[in-house]
Enzyme design. Structure first.
Site, short mmCIF file in Angstrom:
data_model
loop_
_atom_site.label_atom_id
_atom_site.label_comp_id
_atom_site.label_asym_id
_atom_site.label_seq_id
_atom_site.Cartn_x
_atom_site.Cartn_y
_atom_site.Cartn_z
N ARG A 103 0.84 -1.20 0.00
CA ARG A 103 0.00 0.00 0.00
C ARG A 103 0.87 1.24 0.00
O ARG A 103 1.76 1.36 0.83
CB ARG A 103 -0.84 0.04 1.28
CG ARG A 103 -2.07 -0.68 1.22
CD ARG A 103 -3.04 -0.33 2.30
NE ARG A 103 -2.52 0.06 3.61
CZ ARG A 103 -3.30 0.39 4.62
NH1 ARG A 103 -4.61 0.39 4.47
NH2 ARG A 103 -2.80 0.72 5.79
N THR A 107 -1.45 7.50 -0.46
CA THR A 107 -2.74 7.34 -1.15
C THR A 107 -3.52 6.14 -0.63
O THR A 107 -4.72 6.02 -0.88
CB THR A 107 -2.53 7.11 -2.66
OG1 THR A 107 -1.83 5.86 -2.82
CG2 THR A 107 -1.71 8.23 -3.28
N ASP A 199 0.78 -3.36 12.03
CA ASP A 199 1.24 -3.72 10.67
C ASP A 199 1.65 -5.20 10.68
O ASP A 199 2.68 -5.57 11.26
CB ASP A 199 2.41 -2.82 10.27
CG ASP A 199 2.78 -3.02 8.81
OD1 ASP A 199 3.00 -4.19 8.40
OD2 ASP A 199 2.83 -2.03 8.07
N ASP A 202 5.19 -6.11 9.29
CA ASP A 202 6.26 -5.66 10.18
C ASP A 202 6.33 -6.52 11.44
O ASP A 202 7.42 -6.90 11.89
CB ASP A 202 6.04 -4.20 10.59
CG ASP A 202 6.45 -3.23 9.49
OD1 ASP A 202 7.11 -3.68 8.52
OD2 ASP A 202 6.10 -2.04 9.59
C1 PRP Z 1 -0.97 -4.81 4.26
C2 PRP Z 1 -1.78 -6.09 4.34
C3 PRP Z 1 -2.63 -6.02 3.12
C4 PRP Z 1 -2.89 -4.55 2.98
C5 PRP Z 1 -4.28 -4.26 3.47
O1 PRP Z 1 0.09 -4.96 3.40
O2 PRP Z 1 -0.99 -7.24 4.45
O3 PRP Z 1 -2.01 -6.55 1.96
O4 PRP Z 1 -1.93 -3.87 3.79
O5 PRP Z 1 -4.63 -2.96 3.24
P1 PRP Z 1 -5.79 -2.52 2.24
O6 PRP Z 1 -6.95 -3.42 2.49
O7 PRP Z 1 -6.07 -1.10 2.65
O8 PRP Z 1 -5.25 -2.60 0.84
P2 PRP Z 1 1.21 -3.82 3.24
O9 PRP Z 1 0.83 -2.86 2.18
O10 PRP Z 1 1.52 -3.23 4.59
O11 PRP Z 1 2.44 -4.64 2.68
P3 PRP Z 1 3.36 -5.71 3.42
O12 PRP Z 1 2.50 -6.93 3.69
O13 PRP Z 1 4.43 -5.96 2.43
O14 PRP Z 1 3.87 -5.08 4.71
N1 URA Z 2 -2.16 -3.36 6.87
C1 URA Z 2 -1.75 -3.85 8.06
O1 URA Z 2 -0.76 -4.59 8.14
N2 URA Z 2 -2.44 -3.48 9.16
C2 URA Z 2 -3.52 -2.69 9.12
O2 URA Z 2 -4.11 -2.39 10.16
C3 URA Z 2 -3.92 -2.19 7.85
C4 URA Z 2 -3.23 -2.55 6.74
#
Ligand code: PRP
Ligand code: URA
Length: 208
Positions: A103, A107, A199, A202
């Protein structure tokens, strides 16, 4: 919300509480997530089609069953990876695709960086795995891509979902059933689920 099944098994609730707790370190977070994924896999596959087959026990002939629909797991990177091990433990012959999305912090729109899915998705039950369903942008984009690749039967599996994300996927993909362990209250201004678990990527990989 009609397209969503909330998996509220007591063992799932216990594990989700541990994941939400900010004191839970990465090594435990990963182990708990894997265990939860196996519990979730039972619920998500409860209505799978099976076929009767004949077998022989050491004593006599009898009837048994095999699952008649191929299953494809598609984790959304990175956090979806944490669910794969637990699903594969109970569905060992599943094939696994990967979709890389993150994400954009400003945005909140998904940015794609990797796609690799098995061939012949048409007849498969495709289970998209991502612990977090927040705005629904990532999930919705992943589902659109899988449909372009021929998938016709798709389920979306999350640990925690916000109502906003459920609405986004319901609207864009009314044919997709969603499964989650909790429908949380909503999103904060940065798009994080409340109360959520932070997160997920993370916390899993220790990249905070
Ligand atoms: C997180 C999560 C989803 C997304 C959800 O990933 O694992 O893929 O955010 O958010 P949304 O429903 O608003 O799209 P992130 O973008 O943090 O990537 P990562 O798993 O690589 O940390
Ligand atoms: N992605 C995450 O990992 N946690 C949240 O709460 C939202 C998006």
């Amino acid at each position: 919300m009609e397209n969503v099944t909330v998996i509220d098994h007591p063992l799932v609730k216990r594990d989700l509480t541990l994941l939400r707790d900010k004191k839970t370190p990465s090594n435990q977070f990963r182990a708990i997530l894997r265990r939860m994924a196996s519990l979730m896999a039972y619920e998500v596959t409860r209505d799978l089609n099976i076929k009767e087959i004949g077998i022989k026990t050491p004593l006599e002939k009898t009837k048994g069953n095999i699952v008649s629909q191929p299953i494809v797991l598609v984790p959304i990177l990175r956090a979806g990876l944490g669910l794969v091990g637990g699903f594969v433990e109970v569905i060992p012959d599943a094939r696994v695709g990967h979709i890389g999305l993150y994400r954009d912090e400003d945005t909140l729109r998904p940015v794609d960086y990797y796609f690799k899915v098995p061939k012949n998705l048409k007849n498969a039950l495709v289970l998209v795995l991502d612990p977090m369903l927040a705005t629904g942008g990532s999930g919705s984009a992943a589902i659109s891509y899988l449909k372009e690749k021929g998938a016709q039967s798709i389920r979306f599996v999350s640990l925690v979902a916000a109502p906003e994300g459920v609405r986004t996927i319901s609207k864009a993909h009314p044919d997709v059933k969603m499964y989650t362990c909790s429908l949380d209250r909503g999103l904060n201004q940065r798009g994080y689920i409340l109360p959520g678990l932070g997160d997920a990527g993370d916390r899993m990989f220790g990249t905070e």
